[in-house]
Design an enzyme around this catalytic site. Sequence first.
Site, short mmCIF file in Angstrom:
data_model
loop_
_atom_site.label_atom_id
_atom_site.label_comp_id
_atom_site.label_asym_id
_atom_site.label_seq_id
_atom_site.Cartn_x
_atom_site.Cartn_y
_atom_site.Cartn_z
NE ARG A 237 -3.85 0.46 2.06
CZ ARG A 237 -4.51 1.06 3.05
NH1 ARG A 237 -4.47 0.57 4.28
NH2 ARG A 237 -5.19 2.17 2.82
CB CYS B 210 -1.66 3.98 9.55
SG CYS B 210 -2.96 4.56 10.66
#
Length: 289
Positions: free
Chosen positions: A179, A247
């Site tokens: 990611r 995050c």
Amino acid sequence: MTIKTLISVDELSSLLGGRDLVVLDCRFYLTDLEKGARVYQESHIPGAIFVDLHTQLAGTETEFTGRHPLPLEVEFSEQLASWGIDPNSQIVVYDDMGGAFAARAWWMLAQQGLSVRVLDGGFPEWRRSEKQVTVDVPDVALSKDKIEVSYPWLIQEDQIVSNFESNQYILIDARMQDRFNGENENMDPVAGHIPGALNRPFFDNLNEQQVFKSEEQLKGEFEVLLNAEHNVDIEDSSSVSSLVHYCGSGVTACHNVLAMNQVGIEAKYVYVGSWSQWAKRMVKMMESH
């Protein structure tokens, strides 16, 4: 201020029934928001109170926020009172994902000056150790000694934007490497990461049993990460004060904050909007061109 971090299953077991002990069950599943409550009802640590990360550890998402913005200070103060938390409480939080979600509760509570620790290994470790579980839901007396909530460890989007000029912060992204690299994005409209960020997947803090790695191993890995590009001395508090964690939505970033404090690195700051807010910013920028 030294921040408490982890507690073992044996330590928690010895504290059960204590007058000031408050145990919070933070099990959460992003793809099934009702599952946490279901597994709590099936079994939990005696005396534990179920906490819904999506509604109690987060406010309502808007077009301007990330997926899990912090709740309003007054609302979180009321929430703490409803869990029976007062300034003398000894709080333990746990989940079943190696602390990935319990760390968010820990981070939110620790910055209120409360004594809070994450159960190392969480509910799976509790079960492996054959400790007692229950289906009984505790009766919780409302705390009359309310906590005045503030979020001094919160970093806002505008601070991240201004950082491109000031270079005040070193950003650390807790998402998995694919990611971070923009190779896999099934949550947000834009893939990638904030320019200049380092990548430390939170799962790298754990061993195969989802228990935290040894302090020696963690400290060595953080030292390598921070020395590789920024030559940060992890023993120097003024040097590590520039670290800001993020995050996907400001949840698992707290796991890296916890891990750093476990090895004596004074980490605190989280950009809670994280990639889910930053991706919205990127979309607006693309639409305006």
